[in-house]
Motif scaffolding. Structure first.
Motif, PDB file in Angstrom:
ATOM      1  N   ARG A 238       0.815  -1.213   0.000  1.00  0.00           N
ATOM      2  CA  ARG A 238       0.000   0.000   0.000  1.00  0.00           C
ATOM      3  C   ARG A 238       0.848   1.262   0.000  1.00  0.00           C
ATOM      4  O   ARG A 238       0.629   2.201   0.772  1.00  0.00           O
ATOM      5  N   ASP A 276      -3.545   5.372   4.847  1.00  0.00           N
ATOM      6  CA  ASP A 276      -3.872   4.807   3.539  1.00  0.00           C
ATOM      7  C   ASP A 276      -5.016   5.609   2.933  1.00  0.00           C
ATOM      8  O   ASP A 276      -5.779   6.276   3.649  1.00  0.00           O
ATOM      9  N   TRP A 312      -1.565   4.397  -5.103  1.00  0.00           N
ATOM     10  CA  TRP A 312      -1.816   5.216  -3.900  1.00  0.00           C
ATOM     11  C   TRP A 312      -1.972   6.659  -4.339  1.00  0.00           C
ATOM     12  O   TRP A 312      -1.072   7.247  -4.921  1.00  0.00           O
TER      13      TRP A 312
END
Length: 775
Positions: A238, A276, A312
């Protein structure tokens, strides 16, 4: 799943306030002290003779460990029957299970209970725990040591002894809210046994974590306990997401083993995270561009867009979550006798948030052209809670009937203040006009406010400015409540379980637009009959209610009373509380010589009076929702070497009347309710292959979850399977090594389905190695 101890059968003693299960007893190993065990009351509810015998029978802490059936550990006095005879679906996540599965957060822990999803928080914020039980928001039905804990936060487990998930309407138990159930977190308490447990862990994605749990006997009846945690880790697959956390939790008790006990606890945790961010859905509203850009994507089904695993969309130099919580608790306890007890708990806590994170906003249809608008979501908040709760509980005989009762009162004030950040580029607010939101200018891209859908650059320098908006709002919630519970043994094989609660709640909302307030009187109740065809089994039928007033989340979640701008006035002050009811039938059995608990339940939940938008654009209480389902559970030891914690849940959640403005009126009627999987499965099992080596495996399944089941623009995350593995090797008496492999198959799946815009992606394959030390 149970707790760790030396397996031994003992003579059953009389149950105290429901802290018994099924005719086994064990003593908690190490710093966990003497636990409430199957067939044995917890240590603070035993007579002096029973305490002495239990101490003599306590196994040597260096003997082998095995796992026995899970139990109520320091449960709330409001539960007046044993787990076996409690007419509700209850799942217990023990300290043992938390350790074995490497569940370091509440979200990790709740993965072990089927039928729970995690939703996005207020304003779509993914930061903070917002669990959904049986399709209903339980953020405001989360309790720590019996007291409500509403403040938005991502909870840690380093100071947690066990977690109890009680499903179904819990209004009489939990007060306001509780349509789908309640989450009861029990923290670690001092005991009269010297012990130290320490852990040091490393893993991929730059994982580093250490914990310390020390318990020292400081007087004949006093003990001090200290828990510490430090955590520094990324998230596998991530991008630059990173979490840094620190926690400390000291506690001290005096009078342990005596009729008068005092416990003082303090808890502090803080984090500094790069959070995130989500993945946008593939079917936003289409807005045709006039700048000559070519459309590169067709309208999708409503699932998240297919992009590389590590895509991302955040901005490293803008995004951050800096949150903290401080909580101080004073508990006073007195035993009038072995059957009558008094407990008073006072707490003050403060939760703070300073969050800035990027939402990959799909609302303007930018993804059809290969772009993403990096919308800033932010929150600057302080939330304070001051509460005092008194519980009087025990047992007595009346007219030949045994009564196990609990009664009490609660006085609580909760208040929060929320503000946001405003983002500007070259002095222009990025939310004004369409230059930034539509990714329509070169400045939108050069400033980092817009980026590529398929190849975003997290390290791009965002050239804008942030400042406090300076337009805070605040919410206050005052609660005065009284309650009474009783389990009446009508016949040897028949019990009646009843509970009533009255709440007077006053809420106030303040903003620059004005002040709006309301008051509600809430009466909730529950009633059940429990039939025991045999001593190791029960069959029950129950009816329970709950009530949810506007402003229930005190500005920390999605429900508030800030509706003063409506042209008809302050709607929030005249709306009725939502009313819910649960009808449930179920059964529980202790089998295999009381080593294994098997349970099942069939239920229906009806929610009425929830807020909907009317055809004319107003707001009223016309909403109705129904959840029908069943669940089964398996918990305990199949053999001395083989332990299991398993459950399956089926939920059919439908919006019966969902409203909608204009042409959308009635469009959602009969559709699936959000945040509710039809099928979910959780299985964790361990097997000791030789004395020092134990292997474990986890299997988790969840079917499709909707953010919205709109027939014209659905948003959902697909179903998934996840597989975990664990191996533990014990050596040199005091040490063990534990390997955890999570998401073994490196499957791409999603943990949150926000109503609009985005879904949250889960970590990829994660490997952790922990060295555990116990003295």
């Amino acid at each position: 799943m149970g707790v760790t101890g030396k397996w031994r059968a003992v003579q059953q003693v009389a149950p105290q306030r429901g802290q018994v299960l099924c005719g086994l007893a064990m003593a908690m190993i190490g710093s966990q002290g003497l636990a409430a065990t199957p067939g044995v009351a917890s240590s603070d509810k035993l007579t002096d003779e029973e305490k002495k015998k239990a101490e003599q029978d306590r196994p040597n802490p260096h003997h082998e460990h095995i796992e026995v059936v899970g139990l109520w550990h320091e449960m709330s006095p409001k539960f007046t029957a044993s787990l076996l005879d409690t007419p509700k679906s209850v799942s217990i996540i023990s300290r043992q299970l938390l350790t074995q599965t490497a569940s370091n957060t509440l979200a990790d822990a709740l993965r072990n209970v089927p039928g729970i999803t995690m939703g996005a928080g207020e304003g779509g914020n993914p930061v903070g725990d917002r669990p959904f039980l049986r399709g209903f928001d339980a953020q405001s039905s989360t309790f720590v040591d019996g007291l409500r804990d509403v403040g938005a936060q991502s909870r840690e487990t380093f100071n947690v002894e066990s977690i109890e998930v009680v499903k179904g309407d819990t209004g009489s138990i939990a007060g306001r809210g509780g349509a789908g159930g309640a989450i009861l977190i029990n923290t670690k308490m001092p005991t009269l046994k010297n012990a130290i447990d320490a852990n040091l862990g490393f893993g991929n994605a730059d994982y580093k974590r250490g914990t310390f749990d020390g318990n020292w006997r400081i007087t004949d009846t006093g003990a001090f306990r200290l828990n510490l945690m430090g955590d520094d880790q990324g998230v596998a697959g991530r991008g630059p997401t990173h979490y840094r956390r620190f926690g400390v939790a000291p506690s001290v008790s005096f009078g342990l083993g005596t009729p008068n006990r005092v416990t003082v606890m303090y808890y502090h945790m803080q984090n500094d995270d790069l959070p995130d961010v989500g993945i946008p859905y593939n079917n936003p509203t289409f807005n045709a561009r006039t700048d000559g850009a070519q459309r590169v994507m067709a309208t999708g089904s409503g699932a998240p867009v297919k992009v590389p695993f590590d895509t991302w969309y955040g901005l490293e130099n803008r995004d951050a979550n800096q949150d903290g919580i401080d909580m101080g608790t004073l508990r006073l306890e007195h035993d009038f006798s072995s059957t009558l007890h008094l407990r008073n708990t006072t707490r003050y806590s403060e939760t703070t948030q300073n969050d800035r994170w990027t939402m990959p906003d799909d609302s303007q249809g930018n993804i059809y052209y290969g772009y993403v608008y990096r919308r800033l979501n932010s929150r600057i908040s302080t939330f304070d809670t001051a509460t005092n709760q008194t519980d009087f509980y025990g047992s007595f005989d009346l007219a030949g009937f045994k009564n196990q009762f609990a009664t009490g009162a609660e006085f609580t004030r909760e208040q929060g203040k929320n503000d946001t950040y405003t983002a500007t580029v070259n002095g222009q607010a990025v939310t004004s006009g369409t230059n930034f939101t539509h990714c329509a200018t070169a400045l939108a891209f050069s400033s980092g406010t817009c980026t590529s859908l398929l190849n975003p650059d997290p390290g791009q320098l965002w050239t804008g400015d942030l400042k406090h908006t300076g337009n805070p709002n605040s919410t206050r919630f005052d609660t005065k409540a009284v309650y009474l519970f009783d389990t009446i043994t009508l016949l040897k094989q028949l019990q009646a379980n009843v509970g009533v609660r009255y709440d007077n709640v006053q809420s106030t909302y303040r903003s620059a637009a004005g002040e709006y307030g309301r008051g509600d009187n809430l009466f909730t109740y529950q009633g059940a009959l429990v039939y025991k065809p045999r001593s190791n089994g029960s069959i029950y039928a129950s009816y329970a209610t709950s009530a949810i007033p506007p402003g229930n989340s005190v500005g920390q979640g999605s429900d508030d009373i800030s509706l003063g701008a409506d042209r008809s006035g302050n709607i929030g002050s005249v709306l009725k509380p939502e009313r819910d009811r649960t009808i449930e039938v179920g059964t529980k059995w202790n089998v295999l010589h009381n080593r294994l608990l098997v349970s099942g339940a069939l239920f229906q939940i009806d929610a009425t009076n929830f807020k909907i938008t009317t055809a004319t654009g107003g707001i009223d209480n016309g909403g109705t929702k129904r959840v029908r389902g069943f669940e089964i559970g398996l918990n305990g030891q199949i053999t001395r070497e083989w332990a299991i914690n398993a459950g399956y849940s089926y939920l059919d959640a439908r919006l019966i009347k969902a409203g909608g403005a204009g042409a959308a009126n009635g469009l959602m009627d009969g559709r699936h309710a959000p945040n509710t999987p039809a099928n979910s499965l959780a299985l964790w099992t361990t097997y000791r292959i030789i004395k020092p080596v134990t292997l474990g495996a986890g299997v988790y399944y969840m079917s499709k979850v909707y953010g919205t089941d709109s027939p014209t623009a659905p948003k959902f995350v697909p179903g998934y399977w996840r597989f975990d593995f664990m191996a533990t090797y014990k050596f040199m008496k005091h040490y063990s090594l534990q390997l955890n492999m999570q998401n073994l198959a490196n499957m791409r799946y999603f943990t949150q389905a926000y109503t609009t815009h985005y879904a949250m992606q889960a970590p990829g394959r994660t490997a952790l190695v922990n060295l555990n030390v116990h003295f």
